[in-house]
Design a protein around this motif. Structure first.
Motif, PDB file in Angstrom:
ATOM      1  N   GLU A  80       0.858  -1.196   0.000  1.00  0.00           N
ATOM      2  CA  GLU A  80       0.000   0.000   0.000  1.00  0.00           C
ATOM      3  C   GLU A  80       0.888   1.238   0.000  1.00  0.00           C
ATOM      4  N   ILE A  81       0.989   1.859  -1.148  1.00  0.00           N
ATOM      5  CA  ILE A  81       1.904   3.001  -1.296  1.00  0.00           C
ATOM      6  C   ILE A  81       1.446   4.206  -0.463  1.00  0.00           C
ATOM      7  N   ASN A  82       0.151   4.250  -0.151  1.00  0.00           N
ATOM      8  CA  ASN A  82      -0.353   5.364   0.671  1.00  0.00           C
ATOM      9  C   ASN A  82      -0.182   5.126   2.174  1.00  0.00           C
ATOM     10  N   ALA A  83       0.401   4.018   2.537  1.00  0.00           N
ATOM     11  CA  ALA A  83       0.664   3.782   3.970  1.00  0.00           C
ATOM     12  C   ALA A  83       1.947   4.533   4.315  1.00  0.00           C
ATOM     13  N   ASP A  84       1.787   5.712   4.830  1.00  0.00           N
ATOM     14  CA  ASP A  84       2.947   6.563   5.105  1.00  0.00           C
ATOM     15  C   ASP A  84       2.898   6.969   6.578  1.00  0.00           C
ATOM     16  N   CYS A  85       4.053   7.112   7.187  1.00  0.00           N
ATOM     17  CA  CYS A  85       4.112   7.514   8.595  1.00  0.00           C
ATOM     18  C   CYS A  85       4.235   9.042   8.635  1.00  0.00           C
ATOM     19  N   PRO A  86       3.243   9.755   9.175  1.00  0.00           N
ATOM     20  CA  PRO A  86       3.317  11.221   9.177  1.00  0.00           C
ATOM     21  C   PRO A  86       4.572  11.748   9.856  1.00  0.00           C
ATOM     22  N   MET A  87       5.049  11.049  10.902  1.00  0.00           N
ATOM     23  CA  MET A  87       6.238  11.534  11.600  1.00  0.00           C
ATOM     24  C   MET A  87       7.467  11.560  10.688  1.00  0.00           C
ATOM     25  N   ALA A  88       7.487  10.697   9.679  1.00  0.00           N
ATOM     26  CA  ALA A  88       8.653  10.619   8.779  1.00  0.00           C
ATOM     27  C   ALA A  88       8.923  11.950   8.078  1.00  0.00           C
ATOM     28  N   HIS A  89       7.913  12.826   8.063  1.00  0.00           N
ATOM     29  CA  HIS A  89       8.040  14.115   7.359  1.00  0.00           C
ATOM     30  C   HIS A  89       8.181  15.292   8.330  1.00  0.00           C
ATOM     31  N   MET A  90       8.355  15.000   9.613  1.00  0.00           N
ATOM     32  CA  MET A  90       8.321  16.083  10.610  1.00  0.00           C
ATOM     33  C   MET A  90       9.697  16.670  10.947  1.00  0.00           C
ATOM     34  N   ALA A  91      10.585  16.668   9.989  1.00  0.00           N
ATOM     35  CA  ALA A  91      11.860  17.392  10.134  1.00  0.00           C
ATOM     36  C   ALA A  91      12.179  17.892   8.730  1.00  0.00           C
ATOM     37  N   THR A  92      13.131  18.810   8.620  1.00  0.00           N
ATOM     38  CA  THR A  92      13.474  19.304   7.288  1.00  0.00           C
ATOM     39  C   THR A  92      14.985  19.307   7.080  1.00  0.00           C
ATOM     40  N   VAL A  93      15.347  19.166   5.807  1.00  0.00           N
ATOM     41  CA  VAL A  93      16.758  19.205   5.417  1.00  0.00           C
ATOM     42  C   VAL A  93      17.345  20.578   5.772  1.00  0.00           C
ATOM     43  N   GLU A  94      16.541  21.630   5.571  1.00  0.00           N
ATOM     44  CA  GLU A  94      17.005  23.001   5.862  1.00  0.00           C
ATOM     45  C   GLU A  94      17.348  23.138   7.345  1.00  0.00           C
ATOM     46  N   MET A  95      16.486  22.601   8.180  1.00  0.00           N
ATOM     47  CA  MET A  95      16.705  22.697   9.619  1.00  0.00           C
ATOM     48  C   MET A  95      17.981  21.940  10.020  1.00  0.00           C
ATOM     49  N   ILE A  96      18.202  20.789   9.409  1.00  0.00           N
ATOM     50  CA  ILE A  96      19.426  20.018   9.725  1.00  0.00           C
ATOM     51  C   ILE A  96      20.646  20.875   9.374  1.00  0.00           C
ATOM     52  N   ARG A  97      20.599  21.531   8.217  1.00  0.00           N
ATOM     53  CA  ARG A  97      21.760  22.339   7.794  1.00  0.00           C
ATOM     54  C   ARG A  97      21.959  23.527   8.739  1.00  0.00           C
ATOM     55  N   GLU A  98      20.845  24.131   9.191  1.00  0.00           N
ATOM     56  CA  GLU A  98      20.924  25.238  10.166  1.00  0.00           C
ATOM     57  C   GLU A  98      21.599  24.780  11.457  1.00  0.00           C
ATOM     58  N   VAL A  99      21.131  23.639  11.967  1.00  0.00           N
ATOM     59  CA  VAL A  99      21.670  23.128  13.239  1.00  0.00           C
ATOM     60  C   VAL A  99      23.154  22.799  13.086  1.00  0.00           C
ATOM     61  N   ARG A 100      23.527  22.242  11.942  1.00  0.00           N
ATOM     62  CA  ARG A 100      24.959  21.923  11.729  1.00  0.00           C
ATOM     63  C   ARG A 100      25.806  23.196  11.771  1.00  0.00           C
ATOM     64  N   LYS A 101      25.225  24.298  11.251  1.00  0.00           N
ATOM     65  CA  LYS A 101      25.967  25.575  11.275  1.00  0.00           C
ATOM     66  C   LYS A 101      26.103  26.074  12.708  1.00  0.00           C
ATOM     67  N   GLU A 102      24.994  25.967  13.454  1.00  0.00           N
ATOM     68  CA  GLU A 102      24.995  26.492  14.821  1.00  0.00           C
ATOM     69  C   GLU A 102      25.825  25.630  15.772  1.00  0.00           C
ATOM     70  N   TYR A 103      25.832  24.316  15.535  1.00  0.00           N
ATOM     71  CA  TYR A 103      26.581  23.390  16.413  1.00  0.00           C
ATOM     72  C   TYR A 103      27.579  22.584  15.575  1.00  0.00           C
ATOM     73  N   PRO A 104      28.681  23.209  15.171  1.00  0.00           N
ATOM     74  CA  PRO A 104      29.644  22.463  14.340  1.00  0.00           C
ATOM     75  C   PRO A 104      30.122  21.222  15.112  1.00  0.00           C
ATOM     76  N   GLY A 105      30.182  20.113  14.434  1.00  0.00           N
ATOM     77  CA  GLY A 105      30.629  18.882  15.096  1.00  0.00           C
ATOM     78  C   GLY A 105      29.499  18.095  15.743  1.00  0.00           C
ATOM     79  N   CYS A 106      28.278  18.626  15.669  1.00  0.00           N
ATOM     80  CA  CYS A 106      27.162  17.873  16.272  1.00  0.00           C
ATOM     81  C   CYS A 106      26.908  16.598  15.457  1.00  0.00           C
ATOM     82  N   ALA A 107      26.262  15.624  16.102  1.00  0.00           N
ATOM     83  CA  ALA A 107      25.863  14.411  15.367  1.00  0.00           C
ATOM     84  C   ALA A 107      24.376  14.523  15.065  1.00  0.00           C
ATOM     85  N   VAL A 108      24.024  14.334  13.798  1.00  0.00           N
ATOM     86  CA  VAL A 108      22.608  14.322  13.427  1.00  0.00           C
ATOM     87  C   VAL A 108      22.148  12.862  13.465  1.00  0.00           C
TER      88      VAL A 108
END
Ligand code: 13P
Ligand code: SF4
Length: 304
Positions: A82-110
Motif C-alpha cells: 500500500e503506497i499510501n501507507a505513510d508515517c506522518p512523523m517521517a516528514h516532521m523534520a526538514t533538510v534546511e533545519m538540519i543544515r541550520e543546526v549543523r551551522k549552529e553546532y559544528p561537530g554535532c551528530a545528526v
C-alpha cells in the motif's frame, strides 16, 4: 475453503514462484502478520533485508520501512503493498533545519530515527530505531546531538545520557503521542496487578509510569521473560496479536481505544496479493539520495 484461505495460499504460491520474501511489521493487521516470512520491529526488518537471498522483498509496513529495505539493497526489487501507507512523523523534520543546526553546532551528530524519509536520512550521520537508539547515541563521540524527528524518543534517550547535549526537533507519532498519563492511571486502577509496558514514542509523563520501556520487539521479549500474568500494552495494538499467540495463558490490555495506526492498517491481504501479482508499487529512490542515505543506515547496523 474460505476466501481468506484461498488468498493466503495464492500469496504463498506466488511468493515461492517469484522468490519473494514477505516482511511484516508487528502493527499490520493480524492476517497479514500470519502470512509473513519475517515479522519484527523496524530494526529487525532492516537488518534481515540485508541478509535475505530473495529477489524481491514485499514490505508490509509503512513507506519508510520499504525505503530502508531499498536503501540497504539497491539491487533488489522492494515492493510495498500500500503506497499510501505513510508515517506522518517521517516528514516532521526538514533538510534546511538540519543544515541550520549543523551551522549552529559544528561537530554535532545528526541522529535520525528510521521513521523518516530517505531525504532526511541522506542528511544525517547515523540512523537509529527505538531498539538501539540509547546504545548508539551513547557510543557517538559528539556531545551535541540533533535528534530527528521524534521529540519523545529524544527525551527518553536524553534522560539516560546526561553527558550529552540534545537539540530537539518537534516531531511526534500521533498514535503514541495521544496516549495520556490519565489513561495509564485509569488502566492501572482497573488492573492493579498488571505491568505497564510502554513504547518510547509516548510522551515523558506516560514513559515515567512504565514498568518497562522499549521497542515493539523489546516489549514482546519482556513478556516472554516475565513471570507476570497481566500487562497493559502501551503501543500500537497490532503487537497484541503476537503477544496473545505466544502467551495464550496471559492477559493483555490497552490503555485506551485509540492505539491504532491507520497507515499500518491500510496493508491488507488483498493488497499483498495484488502487489505480488503486479510486482508494484515498487519503491524507487534517486540514486544520489539512496547512496547518501545508505551510509547512516550502515552505520546503524555497525554500531547496534
Ligand atoms: P519499532 O521500531 O519499535 O518497531 O517501532 C516502529 C514504529 O513505527 C513505532 O511507532
Ligand atoms: Fe508512524 Fe506512529 Fe504509525 Fe509508527 S505508529 S508508523 S510512528 S504513525
Amino acid at each position: 475453503m474460505s476466501e481468506i484461505s484461498v488468498m493466503k495460499d495464492r500469496i504463498r504460491e506466488l511468493a515461492k514462484e517469484k522468490n519473494a520474501r514477505i516482511f511484516a511489521h508487528y502493527y499490520v493487521p493480524d492476517d497479514v502478520q500470519d502470512i509473513a516470512d519475517e515479522i519484527g520491529d523496524s530494526f529487525y526488518l532492516a537488518r534481515r533485508a540485508t541478509e535475505t537471498d530473495a529477489d524481491m522483498i514485499v514490505l508490509c509496513g509503512v513507506r519508510f520501512m520499504g525505503e530502508s529495505a531499498k536503501i540497504l539493497n539497491p539491487g533488489k526489487k522492494v515492493i510495498i503493498p500500500e503506497i499510501n501507507a505513510d508515517c506522518p512523523m517521517a516528514h516532521m523534520a526538514t533538510v534546511e533545519m538540519i543544515r541550520e543546526v549543523r551551522k549552529e553546532y559544528p561537530g554535532c551528530a545528526v541522529v535520525c530515527y528510521v521513521n523518516s524519509t530517505a531525504e532526511l536520512k541522506a542528511e544525517s550521520d547515523v540512523c537509529v530505531t527505538s531498539a538501539n537508539a540509547l546504545n548508539i547515541v551513547r557510543k557517538l563521540p559528539a556531545k551535541d546531538i540533533y535528534f530527528i524527528p521524534d521529540r519523545n524518543l529524544a527525551h527518553f534517550i536524553d534522560d539516560q545520557l546526561p553527558e550529552k547535549h540534545f537539540i530537539f526537533n518537534d516531531g511526534f507519532c500521533h498514535v503514541h503521542n495521544s496516549i495520556t498519563p490519565e489513561q495509564i492511571d485509569k488502566a492501572k486502577e482497573l488492573k492493579p496487578g498488571a505491568l505497564v509496558l510502554v513504547h518510547p514514542e509516548c510522551v515523558p509523563d506516560v514513559v515515567s509510569r512504565a514498568d518497562y520501556v522499549g521497542s515493539t520487539s523489546g516489549i514482546i521479549k519482556y513478556v516472554d521473560n516475565s513471570d507476570a500474568d497481566e500487562f497493559i500494552i502501551v503501543t500500537e495494538m497490532g503487537v497484541l496479536h503476537q503477544l496473545k499467540t505466544r502467551h495464550p495463558d496471559k492477559k493483555f490490555y490497552t490503555a485506551g481505544p485509540m492505539q491504532l495506526c491507520p497507515n499500518m492498517k491500510k496493508v491488507s491481504l488483498e493488497r499483498v496479493l495484488h502487489a505480488l501479482c503486479d510486482e508494484e508499487p515498487e519503491i524507487t529512490l534517486l540514486d544520489d539520495i539512496m547512496d547518501k542515505a545508505r551510509r547512516p543506515m550502515e552505520e546503524m547496523l555497525r554500531l547496534a
